[in-house]
Design a protein around this motif. Sequence first.
Motif, PDB file in Angstrom:
ATOM      1  N   GLU A 106      -8.891  -1.393  13.075  1.00  0.00           N
ATOM      2  CA  GLU A 106      -8.030  -1.001  11.975  1.00  0.00           C
ATOM      3  C   GLU A 106      -7.830  -2.159  10.996  1.00  0.00           C
ATOM      4  O   GLU A 106      -7.704  -3.321  11.394  1.00  0.00           O
ATOM      5  N   GLN A 107      -7.793  -1.817   9.687  1.00  0.00           N
ATOM      6  CA  GLN A 107      -7.492  -2.829   8.674  1.00  0.00           C
ATOM      7  C   GLN A 107      -6.027  -3.235   8.780  1.00  0.00           C
ATOM      8  O   GLN A 107      -5.146  -2.381   8.874  1.00  0.00           O
ATOM      9  N   VAL A 108      -5.777  -4.539   8.748  1.00  0.00           N
ATOM     10  CA  VAL A 108      -4.393  -5.020   8.804  1.00  0.00           C
ATOM     11  C   VAL A 108      -3.921  -5.524   7.445  1.00  0.00           C
ATOM     12  O   VAL A 108      -2.720  -5.555   7.187  1.00  0.00           O
ATOM     13  N   PHE A 109      -4.821  -5.929   6.585  1.00  0.00           N
ATOM     14  CA  PHE A 109      -4.477  -6.197   5.184  1.00  0.00           C
ATOM     15  C   PHE A 109      -5.747  -6.328   4.365  1.00  0.00           C
ATOM     16  O   PHE A 109      -6.830  -6.583   4.887  1.00  0.00           O
ATOM     17  N   SER A 110      -5.618  -6.127   3.054  1.00  0.00           N
ATOM     18  CA  SER A 110      -6.702  -6.357   2.104  1.00  0.00           C
ATOM     19  C   SER A 110      -6.062  -6.709   0.781  1.00  0.00           C
ATOM     20  O   SER A 110      -5.531  -5.830   0.097  1.00  0.00           O
ATOM     21  N   GLN A 111      -6.102  -7.997   0.440  1.00  0.00           N
ATOM     22  CA  GLN A 111      -5.415  -8.450  -0.759  1.00  0.00           C
ATOM     23  C   GLN A 111      -6.060  -9.675  -1.387  1.00  0.00           C
ATOM     24  O   GLN A 111      -6.833 -10.382  -0.735  1.00  0.00           O
ATOM     25  N   PRO A 112      -5.725  -9.937  -2.662  1.00  0.00           N
ATOM     26  CA  PRO A 112      -6.186 -11.173  -3.283  1.00  0.00           C
ATOM     27  C   PRO A 112      -5.562 -12.375  -2.597  1.00  0.00           C
ATOM     28  O   PRO A 112      -4.466 -12.302  -2.041  1.00  0.00           O
ATOM     29  N   ALA A 113      -6.262 -13.496  -2.639  1.00  0.00           N
ATOM     30  CA  ALA A 113      -5.750 -14.739  -2.064  1.00  0.00           C
ATOM     31  C   ALA A 113      -6.353 -15.918  -2.805  1.00  0.00           C
ATOM     32  O   ALA A 113      -7.444 -15.820  -3.363  1.00  0.00           O
ATOM     33  N   TYR A 284      -5.396  -8.806  -9.192  1.00  0.00           N
ATOM     34  CA  TYR A 284      -5.035 -10.220  -9.279  1.00  0.00           C
ATOM     35  C   TYR A 284      -3.564 -10.445  -8.929  1.00  0.00           C
ATOM     36  O   TYR A 284      -3.028 -11.527  -9.150  1.00  0.00           O
ATOM     37  N   ALA A 285      -2.927  -9.405  -8.410  1.00  0.00           N
ATOM     38  CA  ALA A 285      -1.505  -9.500  -8.061  1.00  0.00           C
ATOM     39  C   ALA A 285      -1.344  -9.231  -6.566  1.00  0.00           C
ATOM     40  O   ALA A 285      -1.645 -10.083  -5.747  1.00  0.00           O
TER      41      ALA A 285
END
Length: 315
Positions: A106-113, A284-285
């Motif tokens: 399972e995906q636990v996060f997907s975000q810019p960094a 980008y946020a």
Amino acid sequence: MNRALRRAAPIALAATAALVLAGCSGQPDDAASSKAADCMDVSSGSLSDGVDVEGDFASPPTVTFSTPLEAEKLERTVLIEGEGETTQAGDNVNAIVSAYAGTSGEQVFSQPATIKAGDEQVFEAFLAGVDCVPTGSRTVTVAPASALYGDAGNESIGIGPGETVVIVVDVQEPLTPAEWTEDVPEVQFGADGAPPTVTLPATAPPAEYQLKVLEEGDGDEVASGATVTLHYQGTSWDTGEVFDQSYGGEPAQFSTDQVIQGFGAALVGQKAGTKLIVTIPPQYAYGLEQSEQNTLGGQTLVFVVEIQDTAPAAG
């Protein structure tokens, strides 16, 4: 809670230090160490080669692998080799980071960094994804618990004790805002430090990352990684609501590489004394996906900023 002062990764509204920085995890110091001057000694293996990743670059990917996945060592496979400049130690690397629980897939996060390459305070698992690769690359890293959250795990994002994690990283070009010339909100600054009033135009949120200087300062220029003292106000273009601000209290102070990508990049190159407004699309946020924990995901944000002072990055 100063949401603007939270990094973009891995999950919105949660301090990156608790998830990306090894020094805040209880992990032994030597487990996150890397030689700042050299590339990491990490290669591909059967586990990282066996991860299937689909989807457009810089968008949340679809990732599949055999579960449960249990790794004994760090492995990294370069799925797409970019054509940009190769990352080096000390670079503040913009990336989209997506992580998956090895037990369930399972995906636990997907975000810019924004990850500082070669930073000994950052987990090896995240460093490997951006280490010595050209911008435009996509990597997949299979990280044993010893290279990440250890025996404690990280229950706040769904990673159990001793669990292996799969991390997909899209390494992006440096971020620079375009000049904002159309449909710029009206800004009225308050007296004596009172919050400004921002009137958004009745248009759809801009798709482009844009910035307008409202008043140019004449102080020192903000460098990448510098510490900046400022006031800010954040408004969601989608809801029209102010979700966070420093006005009404003491100015905020932080490094440009400790905040969401679009906020930090808007400061670099500006001079102390400058007032500006910037519109930041979700990529980008706080990322494209909204959730109970990530309430600002998928939203275009508008920040009014007054830069008061800047100091060089710590050596």
